[in-house]
Design an enzyme around this catalytic site. Structure first.
Site, mmCIF file in Angstrom:
data_model
loop_
_atom_site.group_PDB
_atom_site.id
_atom_site.type_symbol
_atom_site.label_atom_id
_atom_site.label_comp_id
_atom_site.label_asym_id
_atom_site.label_seq_id
_atom_site.Cartn_x
_atom_site.Cartn_y
_atom_site.Cartn_z
ATOM 1 N N TRP A 20 46.857 46.788 54.273
ATOM 2 C CA TRP A 20 46.838 47.769 53.186
ATOM 3 C C TRP A 20 45.469 47.873 52.547
ATOM 4 O O TRP A 20 45.166 48.835 51.840
ATOM 5 C CB TRP A 20 47.912 47.435 52.135
ATOM 6 C CG TRP A 20 47.646 46.158 51.353
ATOM 7 C CD1 TRP A 20 47.348 44.944 51.873
ATOM 8 C CD2 TRP A 20 47.650 45.997 49.933
ATOM 9 N NE1 TRP A 20 47.175 44.022 50.866
ATOM 10 C CE2 TRP A 20 47.362 44.641 49.658
ATOM 11 C CE3 TRP A 20 47.889 46.862 48.860
ATOM 12 C CZ2 TRP A 20 47.292 44.140 48.358
ATOM 13 C CZ3 TRP A 20 47.819 46.340 47.566
ATOM 14 C CH2 TRP A 20 47.528 44.997 47.321
ATOM 15 N N ASP A 21 44.619 46.868 52.799
ATOM 16 C CA ASP A 21 43.248 46.897 52.299
ATOM 17 C C ASP A 21 42.592 48.245 52.565
ATOM 18 O O ASP A 21 41.831 48.752 51.748
ATOM 19 C CB ASP A 21 42.397 45.821 52.994
ATOM 20 C CG ASP A 21 43.006 44.440 52.964
ATOM 21 O OD1 ASP A 21 44.250 44.342 53.044
ATOM 22 O OD2 ASP A 21 42.252 43.461 52.881
ATOM 23 N N GLU A 41 51.261 36.859 47.641
ATOM 24 C CA GLU A 41 51.962 36.236 48.771
ATOM 25 C C GLU A 41 52.392 34.794 48.507
ATOM 26 O O GLU A 41 52.972 34.158 49.374
ATOM 27 C CB GLU A 41 51.077 36.308 50.027
ATOM 28 C CG GLU A 41 50.893 37.743 50.479
ATOM 29 C CD GLU A 41 49.859 37.899 51.577
ATOM 30 O OE1 GLU A 41 48.936 37.050 51.652
ATOM 31 O OE2 GLU A 41 49.956 38.871 52.351
ATOM 32 N N LYS A 78 48.763 34.102 43.931
ATOM 33 C CA LYS A 78 47.561 34.289 44.744
ATOM 34 C C LYS A 78 46.754 35.430 44.115
ATOM 35 O O LYS A 78 45.533 35.353 43.987
ATOM 36 C CB LYS A 78 47.996 34.647 46.161
ATOM 37 C CG LYS A 78 46.934 34.533 47.220
ATOM 38 C CD LYS A 78 47.592 34.746 48.591
ATOM 39 C CE LYS A 78 46.578 34.801 49.714
ATOM 40 N NZ LYS A 78 47.220 35.238 50.983
ATOM 41 N N GLN A 79 47.431 36.498 43.775
ATOM 42 C CA GLN A 79 46.836 37.591 43.013
ATOM 43 C C GLN A 79 47.968 38.157 42.148
ATOM 44 O O GLN A 79 49.135 37.941 42.447
ATOM 45 C CB GLN A 79 46.268 38.665 43.918
ATOM 46 C CG GLN A 79 47.298 39.336 44.819
ATOM 47 C CD GLN A 79 46.647 40.282 45.823
ATOM 48 O OE1 GLN A 79 46.482 39.948 46.979
ATOM 49 N NE2 GLN A 79 46.277 41.452 45.364
#
Lengths: 756, 756
Positions: free
Chosen positions: A336-337, A476, A576-577
């Site tokens: 998706w980046d 994640e 993680k984010q």
């Protein structure tokens, strides 16, 4: 031309070899070549990749970007001693990548262990004018006495992807004394690769060629007087085809002919052509800043250099790999980046490329539909990781579980479904930036409707509403949850936009509209609590939190997994984010500045930032909340992902999304670029240390150029353009300078003017 | 025990890394492990091979010995600096392979580029007692100040055979803190390999394990005070199976259990067991000499060390690779070298192994029959190169043709058929040495008859006689000739012996006898000219000769092919090795000493000795002709193939046949061992610089021990034995010393007493 910055490798060191091999990689979107030295080092990983050229190397493997036979390596022997900077003494050292021209140069003066001194200079570039061309020049000068010099170079097909071999050697041959050619086919016979190298050593070199053990090498020996030089000029032409109608003999012959044409021109002339092409790029794209910190301009140039060399402009069946073409990290897969972190840059500079990246997804709709169908859903479920053909390429295993001793399975392919909505989000962004009816009426609506159908089928009836269960959000470290806020909101937006555009282009049936309207009415969208905090998912807020300080200090290295298994991490408030911050970023109109601030304050301490996607987004949201100093700090932290001190951060390639995020941070954070109700909006808020920021901007077919200072905004445009400047709707016909004191500016630390 | 010699690597040098990695390889016939350093070097090729474990890596490739995942490598970081002998300073250096014990040791004192000094000692062995065990110990001592030490080691499956990957990684896992296990399968799914490593670092090391990119690694870090040591003990257990009835879980579990057993004993105890097994071997096999040149004893020990570690005693489905298990040269294929150069050693020391090597061929008779049938012949045509299953494994291509630029085809598989007769020759030699009726009545006669049938069908009617056309003799520089003398004579012998043993064991029908007798009567056997010279083939003597001096100076390196294509070489009197000299050696009873001398004198100047098989045979024939000084020189030249100064002679493995030839030269040249009319014969003729030679000898079930001086021959025996001593038939009951003055000795430079 431009006041170019460069990237310099400050000193030779075995620990930073691979970092600089990634940062200083050459490329042109067609090929990427790691900036490895001519001479080998045990810790140095060579790599040359072609966009879209993937192959699966064996059972239990996925398709990965093929690490091609190497052409960079030159064994240099000086008076019988192999040249290595680990031995002898480095008297002078200079290594520099010139972003403006794409040329990499190294100059060293080396004292051999035997005492003799040599100047060794090398230059190279991947041509921006001829994508198949990679050119090198190596000049060696004995400084104090006559020396015997041996150079061995050619095409070395012993290269692997960490031991995984993809290519069979079909044929190697030599034409005359200077042309070597290797022909390879992927082991599944789906593609052919031809590499031809023209190797010319100046002077009276004794020369022979050997072909053994997948190495086709030219060996040249000669004696050079003190102060005189020997020059190796090596030009390489690299082509491939997976088109069964093209026979390999034709491919080989054409390849050689093209190389002969280059050889007749020579390095200097080929370099001039490439430099011109780079100049055009920079004129269309460059952000220039006057900052107290000279690293800021360098970071922007670094980012735009890589955004250019990672993007396969020539081929809409390829997209952008997570490490570009600079290394083997994530096996060269597309995430998706691309849509969320990279596509915006193209959207606002060269939207035709953005269109092409979306067409990559559109071409792969059949695979996405198949993945949805196989899992019992409708519409299109894009693979979490994809390669050329759009199948699911996520590897099966990740790190060893520290409790059980076996590798842990990767769940992303099973449940990290937000990608579907991210693609739809990018389609809508493309529409806003371009108004491209022909794309939208066909590919755009196809993508929107198929992704919407997926979400409609993905819900479950629960608690008297529709819910989305068992997903993984961008974070994640939290797997298999229900009603992940990011996912639910983006899915809702996806379906809403699908309905809007399907109606606009009259592309759907009533059954779709009916099911979509039901979805939009009944999907559960979590709401912010009284403090403005939105729960990441149904269970997150009930989990225990721990002190993450030690892990945050090593952000990006996933050190938490040395202390806890993934299952354990999943049961704590460890991010993680931050999904909710990401959601605030993606759909700014949906949340108030107060809510954004509340979520930033709540989630950031729980976020390790182990994802390279994390800090840049925090920075933009912080800027929108008016906290410029925090924003600037996050932006710098984002720069340091690749350009920081950590010697191994980029060993397996630069972080493509992080380079996109450098552009995003400057443009969306500091220039305040957003799209508001379909219109362009600028809300400039330069960091305190920036005096000026100038950038080109492409909007709805108009070429704009903007200059921002703390006092003024100057906009030039190729045609009249209207846009929001802060909360005022303004129109520029040719060139206008606005004085910021005429606008209501957001006070630092208070609300921005997101609403007007 | 024995007065052991050792092999010492005089100094560390990047150019000789691979030579010593081959010469000092560890092994036990089951596995072979190249003597690479713990730390990596760019020019260093690691290798671990299991006898019989072959696989074909892709299209256009042949089966080759699989280079297994590496267990030797240890990344050593001392105060953050990677340990490499290319950097810093080597204060002390000692590296030694002890032939008596099979242990390899290195001791270095290294000054890091930062100034700190470290003693680094390593020891290792492949167990002679437990074939699956490879044990290592590494001890590091900071000499002058406390140091931080990091050791990274494990199982590294990025290894390839020059870029060709054979194994899929099936599973990696960790058991507790110290046991790592990798499970691999060949890409064709035919075999499974399990490698378990016990890695234990002494002291309070911080330890974690990672599995990424085919590397399963334990990372240990600790701080060590000056003068104290850290010890890494690493034990590896390596098993494989191509038996489909054994499931991989069972294989993995048993492997781990065996390793746990070893770990409970520890390096020292395991080493003691291995040393004992080596002692038994040396007692059965060692040749001891008193020579003015101490290199002679070393060369003999070197040869017998390698003859032991190359031989797969445990498995009659494997034979001996051309480079043993020490490297990837010739892809680990089995040639005629085994029967002609290696089998005699076993025949006269441990004949059960010779039997097993012949059974390898017998097992592969179906493939040999199939190859004959496919080519329109009868009987058995053994493949020129073979691997485990007996199919033809000769690669398609050799070096680049300097005229056309394309690779030249290898013709050996098509026409180098003498191997068939060489196998038959070895069967007969086995019979003479053992009188093994049970073998001869079954496998022996099978082999003799099928090979004889091949020759009978291989002839053509021409010039009123039977001829053999379009063959390549041992001299591969002369291709596609008719009536190659070596081939015709050996074929004749093959058929004659087949008839003899078929009759003896009543194993053939009359049709066979009839066709065989016709063949024996009518096959053209070229005859010596008036000077005693035998033509190598029908056309050889008509070809032009050129001065070969420059190529002979670089014997073994095939430098002729840098100046001439193979087609051009074929049209001149240029020999890789001399077929007629080889023939004189193989069938000594067929030629007079005068003829042997004439052929030696004629062919040697025309022979480059580019084959490692060449000089040793010249040496033996020279000794038989009485030219001891030439013989000794040839023997020394043969030793230098591996043990000489040339740094790259053995990069891709030792020359297995050349080690056999060291034994052959001493025994057949200097001890004058031959079999004459089925009986043992000794014709001792020690080189002038040898005072004494002692060796064991196994003959017809009797264990003999012989001591030779220039004056006496002493023979001890386990049971009465009769043999020819020079031209006298003598019998020894227990121990007898013969005084040479009682015999008619050959005068130097004149005829030997080959006839009596």
């Amino acid at each position: 031309m431009m006041d170019a910055t460069t990237l310099n490798e400050p000193a030779f060191g075995p620990h930073s070899l691979n970092k600089y091999a990634s940062l200083m990689a050459s490329g042109n979107g067609y090929m990427g070549v790691r900036a490895t030295h001519e001479e080998d080092y045990t810790l140095q990983t060579r790599g040359m990749y072609l966009a879209g050229l993937y192959h699966q190397a064996g059972k239990g493997e996925t398709n990965e970007l093929i690490n091609l036979p190497d052409v960079i390596g030159v064994q240099i022997e000086l008076n019988g001693v192999p040249f290595s900077l680990l031995s002898g003494h480095i008297e002078q050292w200079h290594r520099e990548l010139n972003f403006a021209t794409g040329e990499l140069r190294r100059f060293v003066v080396w004292q051999s262990p035997c005492g003799a001194q040599f100047a060794i200079e090398s230059r190279r570039f991947a041509s921006a004018a001829q994508p198949e061309l990679f050119a090198m020049r190596l000049i060696i000068t004995p400084l104090d006495s006559e020396a015997s010099i041996t150079l061995v170079t050619g095409i070395d097909a012993t290269q692997t992807n960490a031991g995984r071999q993809h290519l069979d050697e079909t044929q190697v041959r030599v034409f005359g004394h200077h042309y070597l050619q290797g022909v390879y086919s992927t082991q599944d016979d789906a593609a052919e690769v031809v590499i031809s190298s023209f190797c010319h050593v100046s002077g009276e070199a004794q020369c022979n060629v050997t072909a053994k053990n997948r190495r086709l090498l030219q060996n040249s020996s000669l004696t050079v007087a003190a102060g005189e030089s020997v020059t190796l000029e090596k030009l390489n032409w690299i082509t491939w085809s997976d088109d069964r109608r093209v026979d390999v003999d034709t491919l080989s012959r054409q390849n050689l002919e093209a190389l002969r044409g280059c050889a007749s021109l020579g390095y200097d002339s080929l370099y001039t052509a490439s430099r011109e092409a780079w100049r055009d790029y920079w004129q269309q794209s460059r952000i220039e800043v006057e900052s107290r910190d000279p690293r800021d301009q360098q970071a922007l140039d670094y980012a735009l250099y890589h955004l250019h060399i990672m993007t396969p402009e020539h081929d809409e069946r390829s997209s952008i790999a997570a490490k570009g073409l600079t290394g083997e990290g994530y096996k060269g897969h597309v995430f998706w980046d691309t849509e969320v972190f990279l596509l915006p840059f193209h959207l606002f500079t060269r939207p035709a490329i953005a269109r092409q990246l979306l067409r990559y997804r559109w071409h792969n709709l059949p695979g996405a539909r198949e993945k949805a169908r196989r899992n019992g859903w409708q519409g299109a479920l894009f693979p979490w990781e994809s390669a050329r053909r759009g199948g699911e390429e996520t590897p099966e295993f990740a790190a060893i579980n520290i409790r059980t001793g076996v590798r842990q399975k990767v769940a992303s392919a099973l449940a990290e479904h937000h990608l579907v909505a991210d693609v739809a989000w990018a389609v809508v962004a493309y529409w806003h930036a371009t108004g491209d009816e022909s794309f939208m009426a066909h590919e755009g609506v196809d993508l929107l409707i198929d992704t919407a159908k997926f979400w409609i089928s993905r819900t479950v009836e629960c608690h008297g509403r529709l819910e989305i269960h068992d997903v993984i959000g961008p974070d994640e470290y939290t797997e298999h949850v229900n009603n992940n806020a990011y996912t639910n909101y983006l899915a809702h937006e996806n379906v809403a936009q699908a309905v809007h555009f399907a109606r606009h282009f009259a592309r759907a049936d009533e059954a779709f509209y009916a099911s979509a309207e039901r979805f939009l009415e009944r999907l559960w969208l979590p709401v912010c609590d009284k403090n403005g905090v939105l729960a990441q998912d149904d269970t997150f807020l009930a989990k225990p939190a721990i002190d993450l300080t030690k892990y945050k200090l090593k952000a990006g290295k996933q050190t938490i997994l040395l202390d806890y298994s993934r299952a354990e991490v999943n049961e704590m408030q460890i991010l993680k984010q931050a999904d909710v911050v990401m959601l605030n970023y993606m759909l700014p109109d949906r949340f108030t500045p107060q809510e954004c601030r509340a979520n930033l304050a709540f989630y950031e301490p729980r976020t390790i930032h182990d994802s390279s996607l994390s800090k840049a987004i925090h920075g933009i949201v912080a800027a929108r909340c008016g906290d410029l100093s925090q924003s600037y700090q996050f932006w710098h932290d984002g720069i340091d992902i690749d350009l920081g001190e950590e010697p191994h951060s980029s060993d397996d390639g630069i972080h493509a999304a992080a380079t996109g995020a450098i552009w995003l941070g400057a443009m969306q954070g500091f220039a305040g670029l957003t799209v508001h109700q379909g219109a362009l909006k600028l809300t400039p808020r330069l960091p305190e240390s920036w005096q000026r920021m100038t950038f080109p901007l492409h909007w709805q077919g108009k070429a704009m150029s903007c200059t921002l200072t703390h006092q003024h905004v100057t906009v030039k445009t190729s045609a009249p353009v209207s846009f929001w400047l802060f909360d005022q709707w303004v129109t520029v016909h040719d060139e206008t300078t606005f004085t910021l004191s005429g606008f209501i500016l957001p006070a630092a630390g208070t609300a921005t003017t997101e609403g007007e």
